[in-house]
Design a protein around this motif. Structure first.
Motif, PDB file in Angstrom:
ATOM      1  N   THR A 169       0.944  -1.209  -0.020  1.00  0.00           N
ATOM      2  CA  THR A 169      -0.131   0.238  -0.056  1.00  0.00           C
ATOM      3  C   THR A 169       0.837   1.274   0.055  1.00  0.00           C
ATOM      4  O   THR A 169       0.463   2.386  -0.169  1.00  0.00           O
ATOM      5  N   ARG A 170       2.062   1.165   0.007  1.00  0.00           N
ATOM      6  CA  ARG A 170       3.263   2.111  -0.033  1.00  0.00           C
ATOM      7  C   ARG A 170       2.834   3.115   1.056  1.00  0.00           C
ATOM      8  O   ARG A 170       3.127   4.319   1.147  1.00  0.00           O
ATOM      9  N   SER A 171       2.460   2.615   2.355  1.00  0.00           N
ATOM     10  CA  SER A 171       2.353   3.649   3.674  1.00  0.00           C
ATOM     11  C   SER A 171       3.523   4.035   4.088  1.00  0.00           C
ATOM     12  O   SER A 171       4.652   3.440   3.791  1.00  0.00           O
ATOM     13  N   TYR A 172       3.701   4.770   4.918  1.00  0.00           N
ATOM     14  CA  TYR A 172       4.860   5.407   5.467  1.00  0.00           C
ATOM     15  C   TYR A 172       5.601   4.506   6.023  1.00  0.00           C
ATOM     16  O   TYR A 172       6.887   4.342   5.977  1.00  0.00           O
ATOM     17  N   ARG A 173       5.185   3.668   7.060  1.00  0.00           N
ATOM     18  CA  ARG A 173       5.735   2.552   7.699  1.00  0.00           C
ATOM     19  C   ARG A 173       6.320   1.480   6.821  1.00  0.00           C
ATOM     20  O   ARG A 173       7.375   0.923   6.917  1.00  0.00           O
ATOM     21  N   LYS A 181      14.912   9.416  16.103  1.00  0.00           N
ATOM     22  CA  LYS A 181      15.690  10.233  15.641  1.00  0.00           C
ATOM     23  C   LYS A 181      16.595   9.341  14.850  1.00  0.00           C
ATOM     24  O   LYS A 181      17.313   8.241  15.152  1.00  0.00           O
ATOM     25  N   THR A 182      17.266   9.850  13.679  1.00  0.00           N
ATOM     26  CA  THR A 182      18.216   8.982  12.931  1.00  0.00           C
ATOM     27  C   THR A 182      19.535   9.651  12.471  1.00  0.00           C
ATOM     28  O   THR A 182      20.468   9.222  11.952  1.00  0.00           O
ATOM     29  N   ARG A 183      19.650  10.809  13.020  1.00  0.00           N
ATOM     30  CA  ARG A 183      20.890  11.639  12.963  1.00  0.00           C
ATOM     31  C   ARG A 183      22.144  10.968  13.345  1.00  0.00           C
ATOM     32  O   ARG A 183      23.216  11.072  12.731  1.00  0.00           O
ATOM     33  N   SER A 184      22.164  10.841  14.793  1.00  0.00           N
ATOM     34  CA  SER A 184      23.395  10.157  15.311  1.00  0.00           C
ATOM     35  C   SER A 184      23.336   8.558  15.717  1.00  0.00           C
ATOM     36  O   SER A 184      24.240   8.102  16.064  1.00  0.00           O
ATOM     37  N   GLU A 211      11.004  -0.908   4.075  1.00  0.00           N
ATOM     38  CA  GLU A 211      11.857  -1.317   2.884  1.00  0.00           C
ATOM     39  C   GLU A 211      12.880  -0.814   2.961  1.00  0.00           C
ATOM     40  O   GLU A 211      14.157  -1.351   2.573  1.00  0.00           O
ATOM     41  N   ARG A 212      13.207   0.423   3.449  1.00  0.00           N
ATOM     42  CA  ARG A 212      14.680   0.874   3.126  1.00  0.00           C
ATOM     43  C   ARG A 212      15.669   0.848   4.402  1.00  0.00           C
ATOM     44  O   ARG A 212      16.666   1.150   4.492  1.00  0.00           O
ATOM     45  N   GLY A 213      15.029  -0.021   5.405  1.00  0.00           N
ATOM     46  CA  GLY A 213      15.630  -0.286   6.805  1.00  0.00           C
ATOM     47  C   GLY A 213      15.682   0.792   7.535  1.00  0.00           C
ATOM     48  O   GLY A 213      16.847   0.869   8.188  1.00  0.00           O
ATOM     49  N   LEU A 214      14.892   1.781   7.543  1.00  0.00           N
ATOM     50  CA  LEU A 214      15.060   2.875   8.514  1.00  0.00           C
ATOM     51  C   LEU A 214      14.373   2.782   9.822  1.00  0.00           C
ATOM     52  O   LEU A 214      13.550   1.614   9.743  1.00  0.00           O
ATOM     53  N   ARG A 215      14.485   3.664  10.728  1.00  0.00           N
ATOM     54  CA  ARG A 215      13.368   3.632  11.954  1.00  0.00           C
ATOM     55  C   ARG A 215      12.249   3.913  11.502  1.00  0.00           C
ATOM     56  O   ARG A 215      11.757   4.788  10.667  1.00  0.00           O
ATOM     57  N   VAL A 216      11.113   3.192  12.210  1.00  0.00           N
ATOM     58  CA  VAL A 216       9.763   3.110  11.617  1.00  0.00           C
ATOM     59  C   VAL A 216       8.905   4.069  12.608  1.00  0.00           C
ATOM     60  O   VAL A 216       8.065   4.800  12.254  1.00  0.00           O
TER      61      VAL A 216
END
Length: 151
Positions: A115-119, A133-136, A124-129
């Protein structure tokens, strides 16, 4: 003493999972995927078994009673204890355990990706859901340490 060790069942099989017979009932049941300590304690009490009793020392009749209660945990747990409340597909409150839980999570993950939701995109990209914070933090792979601007 030797007689007790002979009747001890080292492995008890419940819901296609091998459980350690040397542990107390409430701790051994947590070996089932989707079963926590509180659920295990409640289901052991529903089966009229002392939760601190060693699982391998239970009689065959008590183990079969426990097996029936665990397999029908859906009816025995209150709504607030269930792990699939307002299920994405059915909309009902369910408690899923074992391989069914793994399949349910995989299906839900596929749905949010399709559904291409934000989550789904973050997964898919392996980022925090969940808004971290992802800067540090959360760096893995080639990016290690802090890179400075070149002057």
């Amino acid at each position: 003493m030797a007689e007790e060790n002979e009747e001890l069942k080292h492995i008890v099989r419940i819901m296609n999972t091998d459980l350690n017979g040397h542990q107390p009932v409430q701790m051994a049941l947590t070996g089932i995927t989707g079963m926590g300590r509180r659920n295990a304690r409640l289901l052991a009490q529903k089966a009229e078994i002392e939760p601190t009793e060693t699982l391998g020392k239970l009689s065959d009749e008590a183990i079969s009673r426990l097996r029936e209660i665990v397999e029908s945990a859906q009816e025995h747990l209150p709504v607030w204890m269930k792990n699939r409340r307002k299920d994405l597909l059915t909309g009902e409150d369910r408690h899923v355990m074992g391989t069914d839980l793994v399949m349910a999570l995989r299906e839900e993950m596929d749905i949010i990706r399709k559904t291409r939701s934000y989550r789904g995109i973050r997964h898919e990209r392996g980022l925090r859901v969940r808004g971290q914070k992802t800067r540090s933090t959360g760096r893995r792979g080639a990016t290690v340490g802090v890179s400075r601007k070149k002057k």
